[in-house]
Motif scaffolding. Structure first.
Motif, PDB file in Angstrom:
ATOM      1  N   ASN A 142       0.820  -1.212   0.000  1.00 26.35           N
ATOM      2  CA  ASN A 142       0.000   0.000   0.000  1.00 26.35           C
ATOM      3  C   ASN A 142       0.856   1.264   0.000  1.00 26.35           C
ATOM      4  OD1 ASN A 142      -2.606  -1.041  -0.160  1.00 26.35           O
ATOM      5  ND2 ASN A 142      -2.759  -1.377   2.039  1.00 26.35           N
ATOM      6  N   THR A 143       0.195   2.403  -0.206  1.00 25.68           N
ATOM      7  CA  THR A 143       0.898   3.678  -0.328  1.00 25.68           C
ATOM      8  C   THR A 143       1.633   4.057   0.959  1.00 25.68           C
ATOM      9  OG1 THR A 143      -1.184   4.781   0.235  1.00 25.68           O
ATOM     10  CG2 THR A 143      -0.632   4.625  -2.087  1.00 25.68           C
ATOM     11  N   GLU A 144       1.044   3.722   2.107  1.00 27.53           N
ATOM     12  CA  GLU A 144       1.681   4.089   3.387  1.00 27.53           C
ATOM     13  C   GLU A 144       3.047   3.437   3.514  1.00 27.53           C
ATOM     14  OE1 GLU A 144      -2.547   4.815   3.568  1.00 27.53           O
ATOM     15  OE2 GLU A 144      -1.440   2.977   3.118  1.00 27.53           O
ATOM     16  N   LYS A 186       1.792   9.432  -1.690  1.00 25.06           N
ATOM     17  CA  LYS A 186       0.582   9.736  -0.926  1.00 25.06           C
ATOM     18  C   LYS A 186       0.654  11.183  -0.471  1.00 25.06           C
ATOM     19  CE  LYS A 186      -2.274   7.832   2.824  1.00 25.06           C
ATOM     20  NZ  LYS A 186      -3.367   7.320   1.968  1.00 25.06           N
ATOM     21  N   ASN A 188      -0.664  12.816   1.827  1.00 25.51           N
ATOM     22  CA  ASN A 188      -0.583  13.038   3.280  1.00 25.51           C
ATOM     23  C   ASN A 188       0.840  13.285   3.736  1.00 25.51           C
ATOM     24  OD1 ASN A 188      -2.820  11.314   2.443  1.00 25.51           O
ATOM     25  ND2 ASN A 188      -3.429  11.330   4.588  1.00 25.51           N
ATOM     26  N   SER A 189       1.815  12.770   3.018  1.00 26.37           N
ATOM     27  CA  SER A 189       3.214  12.918   3.428  1.00 26.37           C
ATOM     28  C   SER A 189       3.670  14.372   3.435  1.00 26.37           C
ATOM     29  CB  SER A 189       4.117  12.095   2.506  1.00 26.37           C
ATOM     30  OG  SER A 189       4.034  12.574   1.173  1.00 26.37           O
ATOM     31  N   SER A 338       2.812  14.251  11.392  1.00 20.43           N
ATOM     32  CA  SER A 338       2.394  12.952  10.845  1.00 20.43           C
ATOM     33  C   SER A 338       0.980  12.609  11.303  1.00 20.43           C
ATOM     34  CB  SER A 338       3.373  11.854  11.269  1.00 20.43           C
ATOM     35  OG  SER A 338       4.657  12.079  10.725  1.00 20.43           O
ATOM     36  N   VAL A 342      -2.395  11.781   9.154  1.00 17.41           N
ATOM     37  CA  VAL A 342      -3.319  10.666   9.378  1.00 17.41           C
ATOM     38  C   VAL A 342      -4.751  11.172   9.442  1.00 17.41           C
ATOM     39  CG1 VAL A 342      -4.027   8.872  11.008  1.00 17.41           C
ATOM     40  CG2 VAL A 342      -1.605   9.216  10.517  1.00 17.41           C
ATOM     41  N   HIS A 351      -4.202   0.565   8.212  1.00 16.86           N
ATOM     42  CA  HIS A 351      -2.954   0.835   7.495  1.00 16.86           C
ATOM     43  C   HIS A 351      -2.609   2.322   7.482  1.00 16.86           C
ATOM     44  CE1 HIS A 351      -5.135   2.204   3.860  1.00 16.86           C
ATOM     45  NE2 HIS A 351      -5.976   1.208   4.099  1.00 16.86           N
ATOM     46  N   TYR A 352      -3.560   3.211   7.831  1.00 14.41           N
ATOM     47  CA  TYR A 352      -3.233   4.631   7.942  1.00 14.41           C
ATOM     48  C   TYR A 352      -2.206   4.878   9.044  1.00 14.41           C
ATOM     49  CZ  TYR A 352      -6.953   6.322   4.824  1.00 14.41           C
ATOM     50  OH  TYR A 352      -7.748   6.596   3.739  1.00 14.41           O
ATOM     51  N   GLN A 355       1.687   5.457   8.698  1.00 15.13           N
ATOM     52  CA  GLN A 355       2.297   6.773   8.492  1.00 15.13           C
ATOM     53  C   GLN A 355       3.014   7.275   9.744  1.00 15.13           C
ATOM     54  OE1 GLN A 355      -0.475   9.542   6.250  1.00 15.13           O
ATOM     55  NE2 GLN A 355      -1.864   7.818   6.535  1.00 15.13           N
TER      56      GLN A 355
END
Length: 527
Positions: A142-144, A186, A188-189, A338, A342, A351-352, A355
């Protein structure tokens, strides 16, 4: 031999042998994750990523010929593996595990910069726990998982600059570049990456050696590194006449997708999951992280008070402790931003939490490095004890979960969950030509990948015609006519039947007849 000399000897071996310990850790990670390499599906999201990447290998362009809304790096990262090994799930899973191992190694390098020996071994150990325990879904591609390596590399290059003001500015260029790469995995990073410019400002006010000119140059190099990756992707999509598709999926759709869930729901969900992990499931990972956070807060408060009382008496010691304060500020910022990342995702699936693997692992290293008695030999012995305890917990819990899979390691066909998917894909591949269309109703996008067949529209997974996807995308009226025009030879009903498939459902009834079934999967052929 005197007891104290024995302690010193063991401590010396521990300090010098840290690289050996890390190598053992990497081997353990590979062994523990190895059974998962045989599973066809771990998480349905990754099936979408594999399918888009396969489309790229065949000459397609993300968002234009195969639609998804994640960052383009999540597809391109698989392209070289597929180009060499084809549609091999095992190759992709082994690649993902090696990717995790490389991330662990960079966490180790970060620990070497931030913490004294032997506490450098704690961050990589704790980081690896996130990608071993099943509950965090860290086995899926996954992306995380993939965003963490470029973030770790960015942190590494930033620390090289921050810890030594004489190093070349190119370290900040690489910091910005890898921050941007993480963003295209992603979005969110970007919140975690915001820590770097904030720390540059902090360094300017906290350390008088940093002039306005040097700080400005630092910002410039960081910005150039970040924008260089942005330009690469903009040029790629413009040259492929797909920039509007890229913009609509990666930016416009994601904005609507995120805002679809309210923030108060996300906060309540976050608290609920934490309580579930720590209280009901007695999850050692979360318990350790919060204990370390509490310890770190207490320790830093003590150091701040100590500095205030002793700064005027011992200027050298005061400067040293200021440096440690900056380290703590850096780690706290990583944790805080971080967490914002999230929350920005709102849904807070397990899986979130991956991060948080980087900042939490550094937080544990910071806390444990200051918890033991301030004597070098005792420190090292305590580090050995802590390390052994955590390793034992990691091995026993992980292998207890994975035992049954290990017993079936040699043969992929013995995985009952994967068998229907594999047989369905082989059936379709054997009864269609390479240019024929198929369509999968449900979440089993992996059938496209395994059968090497395409959908009649770029929206290859059927959620786009129901629920949140239809409401946000608004594409049903546009895509259904195209879907009906390019009639797929086969339609597959997967395990998930809780959707009303809008116009496609009636289209299936009117034009197709069931010819085969594999477990809960039904296969329909065009009349």
């Amino acid at each position: 031999m005197e007891p104290n000399s024995v302690i010193k000897k063991i401590g010396s071996v521990m300090g010098k042998g840290e690289i050996i310990i890390i190598m053992i850790l990497l081997v353990m990670i590979f062994i523990i994750r190895l059974p998962g390499c045989m599973q066809i599906v771990i998480d349905w999201d990754e099936s979408v990523y594999f399918t888009v990447a396969q489309d790229v290998v065949k000459g397609g362009v993300p968002y234009k010929t195969a639609w998804d809304h994640k960052g383009p790096m999540q597809y391109f990262i698989f392209v070289p593996i597929m180009a060499v090994f084809g549609n091999s799930i095992i190759a992709l899973r082994i690649f993902t595990t090696l990717y995790v191992c490389l991330s662990v190694y960079f966490i180790f390098l970060i620990g070497k910069i931030l913490f004294p020996k032997p506490y450098t071994i704690y961050p990589p150990l704790f980081y690896s726990l996130f990608f071993i325990f099943i509950k965090f879904q860290g086995h899926a591609s996954n992306t995380e998982l993939f965003m963490m390596l470029p973030l770790a590399v960015a942190v590494y290059f930033f620390l090289k600059y921050y810890k030594n003001h004489k190093v070349p500015m190119r370290n900040l260029f690489f910091c910005g570049m890898f921050s941007s790469i993480a963003f295209f995995f992603k979005p969110n990073s970007m919140f975690t990456a915001l820590v770097f410019p904030i720390m540059l400002i902090t360094l300017f006010f906290y350390n008088k050696r940093k002039s306005i000119k040097e700080t400005g140059s630092a910002f410039l190099f960081f910005f150039i590194g970040g924008i260089s990756i942005v330009i690469v992707f903009i040029l790629y999509f413009m040259l492929n006449n797909a920039f509007q598709d890229f913009y609509n999926a990666f930016y416009a759709f994601n904005q609507q997708y995120v805002n679809y869930i309210k923030l108060d729901y996300a906060i309540n969900n976050f608290i609920k999951r934490l309580l579930t992990f720590c209280v009901e499931d007695k999850e050692i990972l979360m318990i350790l992280s919060f204990i370390s956070l509490i310890c770190l807060v207490i320790i830093r408060i003590w150091y701040n008070v100590f500095n205030a009382l002793n700064g005027l008496k011992n200027q050298k010691k005061f400067i040293f402790n200021c440096s440690r304060n900056l380290d703590s500020i850096f780690i706290f910022l990583l944790v805080a931003f971080s967490l914002i990342g999230v929350f920005w995702g709102r849904r807070l699936y397990p899986h979130y939490f991956l991060q948080l693997s980087l900042p939490f692992s550094l937080m544990v290293g910071a806390a444990l490095s200051q918890l033991t008695i301030n004597r070098e030999s005792i420190n090292r012995i305590m580090a050995i004890v802590h390390y052994v305890i955590i390793v034992i917990c990691m091995v026993f819990i992980s292998f207890q979960i994975k035992y049954n899979e290990l017993t079936h390691l040699p043969d992929i066909r013995k995985y009952q969950e994967s068998l229907p998917l594999y047989r369905t894909a082989q059936y379709i591949k054997g009864n269609t030509d390479a240019d024929d269309y198929i369509y999968v109703l449900g979440d089993d996008s992996i059938i496209y990948f395994l059968s090497e067949r395409r959908a009649p529209t770029k929206y290859f997974f059927s959620l786009f015609v129901s629920g949140i996807w239809e409401e946000i995308l608004g594409t049903t009226n546009m895509e259904i006519p195209k879907f009906k025009q390019n009639k797929p030879e086969y339609m597959v009903l997967g395990w998930r039947r809780d959707y009303e498939y809008s116009g496609i459902k009636q289209f299936l009834v009117d034009n197709y007849v069931q010819v085969e079934s594999f477990g809960s999967i039904e296969v329909y052929k065009l009349r």
